[in-house]
Design an enzyme around this catalytic site. Structure first.
Site, PDB file in Angstrom:
ATOM      1  N   SER A 118       1.359 -11.977  -3.117  1.00 38.59           N
ATOM      2  CA  SER A 118       0.656 -10.853  -2.724  1.00 38.59           C
ATOM      3  C   SER A 118      -0.018 -10.573  -4.137  1.00 38.59           C
ATOM      4  O   SER A 118       0.779 -10.420  -5.117  1.00 38.59           O
ATOM      5  CB  SER A 118       1.629  -9.584  -2.482  1.00 38.59           C
ATOM      6  OG  SER A 118       1.061  -8.538  -2.596  1.00 38.59           O
TER       7      SER A 118
ATOM      8  N   LYS B   7      -2.363 -12.871   0.113  1.00 39.87           N
ATOM      9  CA  LYS B   7      -2.434 -11.461   0.368  1.00 39.87           C
ATOM     10  C   LYS B   7      -3.013 -10.631  -0.687  1.00 39.87           C
ATOM     11  O   LYS B   7      -2.710 -10.584  -1.737  1.00 39.87           O
ATOM     12  CB  LYS B   7      -1.325 -10.796   0.629  1.00 39.87           C
ATOM     13  CG  LYS B   7      -1.043  -9.139   0.801  1.00 39.87           C
ATOM     14  CD  LYS B   7       0.439  -8.547   1.665  1.00 39.87           C
ATOM     15  CE  LYS B   7       0.782  -7.542   0.939  1.00 39.87           C
ATOM     16  NZ  LYS B   7       1.940  -7.205   1.623  1.00 39.87           N
TER      17      LYS B   7
ATOM     18  N   LYS C 279      -4.313  -6.835  -1.849  1.00 42.08           N
ATOM     19  CA  LYS C 279      -4.361  -5.254  -1.793  1.00 42.08           C
ATOM     20  C   LYS C 279      -5.705  -4.933  -1.728  1.00 42.08           C
ATOM     21  O   LYS C 279      -6.496  -5.183  -2.649  1.00 42.08           O
ATOM     22  CB  LYS C 279      -3.470  -4.642  -2.846  1.00 42.08           C
ATOM     23  CG  LYS C 279      -1.934  -5.223  -3.030  1.00 42.08           C
ATOM     24  CD  LYS C 279      -1.290  -4.493  -2.046  1.00 42.08           C
ATOM     25  CE  LYS C 279       0.294  -4.982  -2.107  1.00 42.08           C
ATOM     26  NZ  LYS C 279       1.151  -4.046  -1.092  1.00 42.08           N
TER      27      LYS C 279
ATOM     28  N   ASP D 248      -3.785  -5.895   2.632  1.00 44.09           N
ATOM     29  CA  ASP D 248      -2.787  -5.036   2.699  1.00 44.09           C
ATOM     30  C   ASP D 248      -3.373  -3.621   2.110  1.00 44.09           C
ATOM     31  O   ASP D 248      -3.884  -3.482   0.938  1.00 44.09           O
ATOM     32  CB  ASP D 248      -1.581  -5.108   1.762  1.00 44.09           C
ATOM     33  CG  ASP D 248      -0.365  -4.169   2.132  1.00 44.09           C
ATOM     34  OD1 ASP D 248      -0.373  -3.270   3.082  1.00 44.09           O
ATOM     35  OD2 ASP D 248       0.663  -4.283   1.684  1.00 44.09           O
TER      36      ASP D 248
ATOM     37  N   GLU E  42      -2.868  -5.178   7.140  1.00 43.01           N
ATOM     38  CA  GLU E  42      -1.382  -4.587   7.176  1.00 43.01           C
ATOM     39  C   GLU E  42      -1.538  -3.011   6.477  1.00 43.01           C
ATOM     40  O   GLU E  42      -2.322  -2.461   5.614  1.00 43.01           O
ATOM     41  CB  GLU E  42      -0.835  -5.275   6.053  1.00 43.01           C
ATOM     42  CG  GLU E  42       0.807  -4.770   5.988  1.00 43.01           C
ATOM     43  CD  GLU E  42       1.413  -5.519   4.876  1.00 43.01           C
ATOM     44  OE1 GLU E  42       0.907  -6.817   4.138  1.00 43.01           O
ATOM     45  OE2 GLU E  42       2.863  -5.059   4.725  1.00 43.01           O
TER      46      GLU E  42
ATOM     47  N   ASP F 239       3.810  -2.192   8.534  1.00 38.78           N
ATOM     48  CA  ASP F 239       4.976  -2.428   7.580  1.00 38.78           C
ATOM     49  C   ASP F 239       5.417  -0.986   7.637  1.00 38.78           C
ATOM     50  O   ASP F 239       6.642  -0.722   8.136  1.00 38.78           O
ATOM     51  CB  ASP F 239       4.509  -2.662   6.152  1.00 38.78           C
ATOM     52  CG  ASP F 239       5.265  -2.694   4.853  1.00 38.78           C
ATOM     53  OD1 ASP F 239       6.415  -2.395   5.290  1.00 38.78           O
ATOM     54  OD2 ASP F 239       4.854  -2.722   3.904  1.00 38.78           O
TER      55      ASP F 239
ATOM     56  N   LYS G 157      10.957  -5.864   6.572  1.00 38.64           N
ATOM     57  CA  LYS G 157      11.609  -5.676   5.161  1.00 38.64           C
ATOM     58  C   LYS G 157      12.901  -5.072   5.127  1.00 38.64           C
ATOM     59  O   LYS G 157      12.970  -4.171   5.883  1.00 38.64           O
ATOM     60  CB  LYS G 157      10.827  -4.681   4.084  1.00 38.64           C
ATOM     61  CG  LYS G 157       9.613  -5.339   3.564  1.00 38.64           C
ATOM     62  CD  LYS G 157       8.690  -4.143   2.805  1.00 38.64           C
ATOM     63  CE  LYS G 157       7.449  -4.533   2.423  1.00 38.64           C
ATOM     64  NZ  LYS G 157       6.720  -3.635   1.880  1.00 38.64           N
TER      65      LYS G 157
ATOM     66  N   GLY H 205       7.845  -8.096   0.939  1.00 37.90           N
ATOM     67  CA  GLY H 205       8.664  -8.090  -0.358  1.00 37.90           C
ATOM     68  C   GLY H 205       8.512  -6.900  -1.068  1.00 37.90           C
ATOM     69  O   GLY H 205       7.439  -6.001  -0.852  1.00 37.90           O
TER      70      GLY H 205
END
Ligand code: NPG
Length: 370
Positions: free
Chosen positions: A135, A161, A163, A188, A213, A238, A262, A292
Site C-alpha cells: 500500500s 494499492k 491512496k 483506497d 476501497e 473497509d 482487518k 493492514g
C-alpha cells in the site's frame, strides 16, 4: 488455562518513510503489545489502535483504558476454556474492537502454543504461502508515485494499492496504469468522497482497477449501495465493516463486491473468520483480502496466519517488515519473495519469536497485571 499474568506495552517505532493517507501522515507507529502468561506458555498479541482517532475512534490511550479496566479483569486469574470463552466474558463491552482484538489475538497465540499447532492451522488456514501486496501513501506528484510503484514491483510485490484523496486521484491512478498496463492495481480513498463526487469516481472505471476501497463515509453502508450501482469498478468496504452483521447488511444491499478484513477493526480473528465464511458461502462468492494497520511483526504474524484461509483470494496489505521498520521486533522478520509471496509461519502459535531486547527499547509505557 489459568491466566496468571498479563502485560501491556505501548511501543513507538519510526516508520522508514512517512505514510500519507486522506486522513493524515504517519511518521511513526504506536500500538499496544499484549502479553498473556499461563502455565509456562506466553501468548502475544497486538492492538492496532493508533495514536490519533483519524482512522477509527479508538486510540492507544482509549484501548489501554478499555484493556486495563474492562477486558483484562474478565480473564485475569480465571480458568479460560478457550478463546470463545474469553470472548463471551468480554461481550458486555460494546465496540472497542481494536482493544478486544489485542487481547483476543494474544489468547489465540497462547491456545495454539498450548496445543502445539501453528496459529494458521488453528484458524483453518490452507496455504503455506500467501500472495501479498503493498500500500503506497499519497505522493507529491504522479511521477513520484510511478517511481514508488516501480521500486516496489522490483522488490517482488505483485499487487499495488495507492491512496487517493480529492484532487490527487484520477490523474495519479491513470499515470500508474499507463506505465504498468497489466499490474493488479487498486485505490483506497479512506472515506474522502461523497455521492456528489460520483463523476470523479466513475472516471476511474476505464483504469481496470481491482477495486476502489471505502470511497464514502467511514460509517456508511447505504450510500455505498447507490454508488456501486453507478460504478463498474467493484467497491470494497473497509472502515464500514465492524461485525459479521455489517458484512451481511453490505452484501444484502449490494453496497460492495469485495470486503477487506482487518482483525483489529472487527474485534479479532473469531469475528474475522465469521466474515470470511459469510463471504465464501455467499452466492456469488465474495472475495476477501487482508488489510493492514502498519503492524509490527507480532500483529503481522497473526495477519499472515489469517490470510492463509481459503477465501482470502486477493493479495493483502501485508508487506515485508523492512517496508515499515528499520528493524522489526520479531525473529525472523517477514520477507517477500520474487513472486510476491510470503511464507506462513509453521511453528506453534504466531510462529515467530519476539525479540525482547528490541521490544524493550521501543516501549514507552508498560504495565503488568497479576
Ligand atoms: O501495509 O499495513 C499496511 C498499510 C495498509 O494502507 C494501509 N492501511 O486504510 O487500510 C488503510 C491503511 C491505514 C493506514 C489505516 C494507516 C490506518 C492507518
Amino acid at each position: 488455562m489459568k491466566i496468571e499474568k498479563i502485560e501491556l506495552r505501548h511501543f513507538n517505532m519510526p516508520l522508514v518513510a512517512p505514510f500519507e493517507t486522506s486522513f493524515g501522515v504517519e511518521t511513526e507507529e504506536e500500538h499496544i503489545i499484549v502479553r498473556v502468561d499461563s502455565e509456562g506458555i506466553t501468548g502475544w498479541g497486538e492492538c492496532v489502535a493508533m495514536a490519533s482517532p483519524f482512522y477509527s475512534y479508538e486510540t492507544t490511550q482509549t484501548a489501554w483504558h478499555i484493556l486495563r479496566d474492562f477486558l483484562i479483569p474478565n480473564v485475569l486469574g480465571q480458568n479460560i476454556a478457550n478463546v470463545d470463552d474469553a470472548i463471551a466474558r468480554c461481550a458486555r463491552v460494546r465496540g472497542h474492537n481494536m482493544a478486544k482484538a489485542g487481547l483476543e489475538s494474544a489468547l489465540w497465540d497462547l491456545f495454539a502454543k498450548a496445543r502445539g499447532v501453528s496459529l494458521a492451522q488453528m484458524l483453518g488456514g490452507t496455504r503455506d504461502k500467501i500472495a501479498v501486496g503493498v500500500s503506497i501513501g499519497i505522493q507529491t506528484s504522479p511521477g513520484k508515485l510511478v517511481e514508488r510503484v516501480a521500486s516496489y514491483l522490483s522488490e517482488g510485490y505483485k499487487r499495488i494499492k495507492i491512496k487517493i484523496a480529492p484532487g490527487r486521484d484520477v490523474e495519479f491512478a491513470r499515470a500508474v496504469r499507463k506505465e504498468f498496463p497489466n499490474i493488479l492495481l487498486q485505490v483506497d480513498a479512506n472515506s474522502a468522497y461523497t455521492l456528489a463526487d460520483v463523476d470523479v469516481l466513475r472516471a476511474m472505471d476505464d483504469l481496470n482497477l481491482l477495486l476502489i476501497e471505502q470511497p464514502l463515509s467511514h460509517d456508511d453502508i447505504f450510500d455505498h449501495a447507490k454508488l456501486q450501482r453507478a460504478l463498474q469498478t467493484p467497491i470494497c468496504l473497509d472502515e464500514s465493516i465492524h461485525t459479521v452483521d455489517d458484512a451481511r447488511a453490505a452484501l444484502e444491499l449490494n453496497s460492495c463486491k469485495i470486503i477487506n478484513i482487518k482483525p483489529g477493526r472487527v474485534g479479532g480473528f473469531t469475528e474475522s473468520k465469521k466474515i470470511h465464511d459469510l463471504c465464501a458461502d455467499h452466492a456469488p462468492r465474495v472475495p476477501v483480502w487482508h488489510g493492514g494497520m502498519l503492524e509490527s511483526g507480532i500483529g503481522r504474524a497473526g495477519n499472515v496466519a489469517l490470510a492463509s484461509l481459503p477465501n482470502f483470494t486477493l493479495p493483502g496489505d501485508i508487506s515485508a517488515s523492512k517496508r515499515y521498520f528499520k528493524v522489526d521486533i520479531v525473529d525472523p522478520e517477514f520477507v517477500v519473495d520474487a513472486d510476491g509471496m510470503m511464507a506462513v509461519p509453521t511453528k506453534p502459535g504466531i510462529g515467530v519469536a519476539v525479540a525482547l531486547d528490541r521490544l524493550e527499547r521501543v516501549t514507552v509505557r508498560r504495565e503488568e497485571f497479576e
